[in-house]
Structures are given as structure tokens and as C-alpha cells.
Design a protein around this motif. Structure first.
Motif, PDB file in Angstrom:
ATOM      1  N   UNK A 160      -1.625   6.298 -14.660  1.00  0.00           N
ATOM      2  CA  UNK A 160      -1.593   7.084 -13.475  1.00  0.00           C
ATOM      3  C   UNK A 160      -0.804   6.631 -12.318  1.00  0.00           C
ATOM      4  N   UNK A 161      -1.063   5.084 -12.278  1.00  0.00           N
ATOM      5  CA  UNK A 161      -0.141   4.242 -11.238  1.00  0.00           C
ATOM      6  C   UNK A 161      -0.817   3.100 -10.874  1.00  0.00           C
ATOM      7  N   UNK A 162      -0.369   2.631  -9.924  1.00  0.00           N
ATOM      8  CA  UNK A 162      -0.978   1.366  -9.054  1.00  0.00           C
ATOM      9  C   UNK A 162      -1.992   1.576  -7.844  1.00  0.00           C
ATOM     10  N   UNK A 163      -2.744   0.762  -7.923  1.00  0.00           N
ATOM     11  CA  UNK A 163      -3.845   0.554  -6.590  1.00  0.00           C
ATOM     12  C   UNK A 163      -3.581  -0.730  -6.155  1.00  0.00           C
ATOM     13  N   UNK A 164      -2.993  -1.214  -4.777  1.00  0.00           N
ATOM     14  CA  UNK A 164      -2.842  -2.530  -4.543  1.00  0.00           C
ATOM     15  C   UNK A 164      -4.083  -2.885  -3.658  1.00  0.00           C
ATOM     16  N   UNK A 165      -4.439  -4.076  -3.821  1.00  0.00           N
ATOM     17  CA  UNK A 165      -5.647  -4.646  -2.781  1.00  0.00           C
ATOM     18  C   UNK A 165      -5.177  -5.712  -2.060  1.00  0.00           C
ATOM     19  N   UNK A 166      -6.116  -5.980  -0.881  1.00  0.00           N
ATOM     20  CA  UNK A 166      -5.608  -7.300  -0.119  1.00  0.00           C
ATOM     21  C   UNK A 166      -4.597  -6.854   0.790  1.00  0.00           C
ATOM     22  N   UNK A 167      -3.906  -7.929   1.221  1.00  0.00           N
ATOM     23  CA  UNK A 167      -2.932  -7.731   2.279  1.00  0.00           C
ATOM     24  C   UNK A 167      -1.713  -7.460   1.742  1.00  0.00           C
ATOM     25  N   UNK A 168      -0.785  -6.553   2.567  1.00  0.00           N
ATOM     26  CA  UNK A 168       0.505  -5.975   2.153  1.00  0.00           C
ATOM     27  C   UNK A 168       1.500  -6.738   1.855  1.00  0.00           C
ATOM     28  N   UNK A 169       2.231  -6.936   0.783  1.00  0.00           N
ATOM     29  CA  UNK A 169       3.533  -7.486   0.889  1.00  0.00           C
ATOM     30  C   UNK A 169       4.580  -6.887  -0.047  1.00  0.00           C
ATOM     31  N   UNK A 170       5.822  -7.288   0.384  1.00  0.00           N
ATOM     32  CA  UNK A 170       6.837  -6.321  -0.124  1.00  0.00           C
ATOM     33  C   UNK A 170       7.082  -6.253  -1.529  1.00  0.00           C
ATOM     34  N   UNK A 171       6.383  -7.358  -2.046  1.00  0.00           N
ATOM     35  CA  UNK A 171       6.391  -7.386  -3.844  1.00  0.00           C
ATOM     36  C   UNK A 171       5.831  -6.079  -4.343  1.00  0.00           C
ATOM     37  N   UNK A 172       4.913  -5.532  -3.553  1.00  0.00           N
ATOM     38  CA  UNK A 172       4.513  -4.350  -4.398  1.00  0.00           C
ATOM     39  C   UNK A 172       5.388  -3.173  -4.488  1.00  0.00           C
ATOM     40  N   UNK A 173       6.066  -2.918  -3.440  1.00  0.00           N
ATOM     41  CA  UNK A 173       7.286  -1.970  -3.416  1.00  0.00           C
ATOM     42  C   UNK A 173       8.206  -2.066  -4.674  1.00  0.00           C
ATOM     43  N   UNK A 174       8.621  -3.576  -5.002  1.00  0.00           N
ATOM     44  CA  UNK A 174       9.440  -3.855  -5.852  1.00  0.00           C
ATOM     45  C   UNK A 174       8.756  -3.605  -7.422  1.00  0.00           C
ATOM     46  N   UNK A 175       7.291  -3.807  -7.399  1.00  0.00           N
ATOM     47  CA  UNK A 175       6.702  -3.525  -8.669  1.00  0.00           C
ATOM     48  C   UNK A 175       6.674  -2.143  -9.008  1.00  0.00           C
ATOM     49  N   UNK A 176       6.514  -1.398  -7.983  1.00  0.00           N
ATOM     50  CA  UNK A 176       6.623  -0.023  -8.107  1.00  0.00           C
ATOM     51  C   UNK A 176       7.731   0.594  -8.858  1.00  0.00           C
ATOM     52  N   UNK A 177       8.794   0.089  -8.059  1.00  0.00           N
ATOM     53  CA  UNK A 177      10.310   0.431  -8.489  1.00  0.00           C
ATOM     54  C   UNK A 177      10.518  -0.269  -9.832  1.00  0.00           C
ATOM     55  N   UNK A 178      10.232  -1.304 -10.240  1.00  0.00           N
ATOM     56  CA  UNK A 178      10.786  -1.765 -11.363  1.00  0.00           C
ATOM     57  C   UNK A 178       9.737  -1.202 -12.712  1.00  0.00           C
ATOM     58  N   UNK A 179       8.522  -0.876 -12.167  1.00  0.00           N
ATOM     59  CA  UNK A 179       7.755  -0.299 -13.425  1.00  0.00           C
ATOM     60  C   UNK A 179       8.011   0.990 -13.755  1.00  0.00           C
ATOM     61  N   UNK A 180       8.189   1.810 -12.617  1.00  0.00           N
ATOM     62  CA  UNK A 180       8.272   3.262 -12.795  1.00  0.00           C
ATOM     63  C   UNK A 180       6.946   3.904 -12.590  1.00  0.00           C
ATOM     64  N   UNK A 181       6.061   3.273 -12.462  1.00  0.00           N
ATOM     65  CA  UNK A 181       4.735   3.921 -12.112  1.00  0.00           C
ATOM     66  C   UNK A 181       4.496   4.118 -10.654  1.00  0.00           C
ATOM     67  N   UNK A 182       3.886   5.136 -10.187  1.00  0.00           N
ATOM     68  CA  UNK A 182       3.806   5.445  -8.772  1.00  0.00           C
ATOM     69  C   UNK A 182       2.565   4.345  -7.905  1.00  0.00           C
ATOM     70  N   UNK A 183       2.768   4.472  -6.737  1.00  0.00           N
ATOM     71  CA  UNK A 183       1.456   3.838  -5.962  1.00  0.00           C
ATOM     72  C   UNK A 183       0.678   5.067  -5.461  1.00  0.00           C
ATOM     73  N   UNK A 184      -0.616   4.684  -5.968  1.00  0.00           N
ATOM     74  CA  UNK A 184      -1.607   5.714  -5.848  1.00  0.00           C
ATOM     75  C   UNK A 184      -2.274   5.456  -4.433  1.00  0.00           C
ATOM     76  N   UNK A 185      -2.225   4.199  -3.914  1.00  0.00           N
ATOM     77  CA  UNK A 185      -2.979   3.656  -2.758  1.00  0.00           C
ATOM     78  C   UNK A 185      -3.063   2.329  -2.700  1.00  0.00           C
ATOM     79  N   UNK A 186      -3.526   1.670  -1.601  1.00  0.00           N
ATOM     80  CA  UNK A 186      -4.111   0.391  -1.308  1.00  0.00           C
ATOM     81  C   UNK A 186      -5.341   0.435  -0.689  1.00  0.00           C
ATOM     82  N   UNK A 187      -5.847  -0.879  -0.982  1.00  0.00           N
ATOM     83  CA  UNK A 187      -7.204  -1.088  -0.338  1.00  0.00           C
ATOM     84  C   UNK A 187      -7.248  -2.324   0.508  1.00  0.00           C
ATOM     85  N   UNK A 188      -7.243  -2.399   1.677  1.00  0.00           N
ATOM     86  CA  UNK A 188      -6.794  -3.617   2.355  1.00  0.00           C
ATOM     87  C   UNK A 188      -8.170  -4.245   2.390  1.00  0.00           C
TER      88      UNK A 188
END
Length: 211
Positions: A160-188
Motif C-alpha cells: 500500500x505504501x510508506x508511513x514515516x515516523x519521527x522527525x521529517x527528513x528529505x530522505x523520505x521523499x527520495x525513498x518514495x521516489x526510488x521505491x515507487x511506493x506512495x507515502x500514506x502519511x507520517x506520524x510525528x
């Protein structure tokens, strides 16, 4: 395909349980942690149950509860037992809601061994579940994220995709792009994690493939 979502992480301690609670709340699903290790701090099932506020979700009993905070195959061995995957699969049929989603949480990542022959990845495939990957930024997390994505791509398991946790980092944008899986959200990160926080974060998730 069953209405099942399997919550896995790119490693240990990346926020799987809190994410599972938010996904369960968002979908008003049932929650199930089939294999629990490390009982000193309580179980993930107890944690999730304490964080849900909807009147529908049921938190189901674990199939295996093992004391040692180790991989399931080792924790079972230390208690002179062996995790029977067939027993886990049989229980999945029992706890699966008739008309709602079941959110299952794994122990650690996909290549965690359940016994000498079966890895978590194999269990996910046999459960016929869709996967949500939980990731957090730390040194090495890009590698762990993309290895997790690659093994899922090679296995043909739907994601289904990624959910990121913790503090935002630009790495997650690249992980989404490279993997092809969408971002479903993030939990701070939060100073206080309670039912109100989980309900708020659940409302921000976009789990489009699960409706």
C-alpha cells in the motif's frame, strides 16, 4: 485477497506499534500481533488497545507470547518451543473480521526468522496481506528502506505504501521516489501519545488502496 494489512518496519524500534494503532483507528479495523517477543514492558496488543477510541475495533490475542526480547525463532528456542506457522495461519482465519480489515503487526522486519525455515516475509505472503512499511530516519535508513522495498517487489507482495515516523527528513521523499511506493502519511514525534493523538493522526492518513 483477504482484507488484511501487514505492518512491517525497516528495522526494530521504528514506530510499528504506534503506526498500527493509527491504521487500525483509521480503518476501524481489528488488530492482531500473532507473535510477541519481549514481555518485560508489556505487549503491543495492550498498547494498541489503550490507544484506540473507536467502538468497533477488536484487539485479538497473540498466538505466541515469548519472554525474550529477541527474534521469534531464538525467543521460541529459549523456551524450548518452535513457532508453528500453520497454527498462525489457522488463527488468522478465526480472527479475521467478516466485513472489515485486519491489521497484523510483525516482529521487526521482513527477514526476521519465525523458525529455522520460515521468515516473516513468507508469513505475509501466506496471509495474502497487503503491506504498509514503517520507516524512520537514521543513519543507514535509506539502505534499510530500499532493501525492504526491493524484497517486497521481488516477492510480488502488494504494498500500500510508506508511513514515516519521527522527525521529517528529505530522505523520505527520495525513498518514495526510488521505491515507487506512495507515502500514506507520517506520524510525528509527540510528547504525549494517547487516544486523542492516535485519533488525530489516523484522520491524516491516506490509505487509498484499503477502501
Amino acid at each position: 485477497m483477504y482484507k488484511r494489512i501487514f505492518i512491517t518496519g525497516i528495522g526494530t524500534g521504528v514506530g510499528k506499534t504506534l503506526t498500527a494503532a493509527c491504521v487500525t483507528e483509521a480503518l476501524q479495523a481489528d488488530y492482531w500481533k500473532p507473535v510477541q517477543t519481549g514481555l518485560e514492558e508489556g505487549t503491543d496488543t495492550e498498547t494498541v488497545r489503550s490507544l484506540l477510541s473507536n467502538p468497533v475495533s477488536v484487539c485479538h490475542k497473540e498466538v505466541y507470547c515469548l519472554r525474550e526480547p529477541a527474534s521469534p525463532h531464538l525467543a521460541a528456542r529459549l523456551e524450548q518451543t518452535r513457532i508453528d506457522v500453520e497454527r498462525v495461519l489457522q488463527q488468522a482465519e478465526i480472527v479475521q473480521p467478516a466485513d472489515r480489515w485486519l491489521v497484523a503487526e510483525g516482529a521487526g522486519g521482513l527477514m526476521v526468522p519465525l523458525n529455522e525455515d520460515v521468515f516473516t516475509l513468507d508469513l505475509v505472503a501466506r496471509l495474502q496481506a497487503q503491506v504498509i512499511i514503517v520507516a524512520q530516519n537514521y543513519l543507514g535508513s535509506i539502505n534499510h528502506s530500499l532493501l525492504t522495498a526491493r524484497v517486497l517487489q521481488q516477492s510480488g507482495i502488494p504494498v500500500l505504501g510508506w508511513i514515516f515516523s519521527g522527525d521529517y527528513h528529505t530522505n523520505e521523499d527520495e525513498v518514495v521516489q526510488w521505491s515507487g511506493y506512495p507515502r500514506l502519511g507520517r506520524i510525528p514525534q509527540a510528547a504525549r501519545v494517547d487516544r486523542a493523538f492516535v485519533k488525530e493522526q489516523a484522520g491524516k492518513l491516506t490509505i487509498t488502496g484499503a477502501h
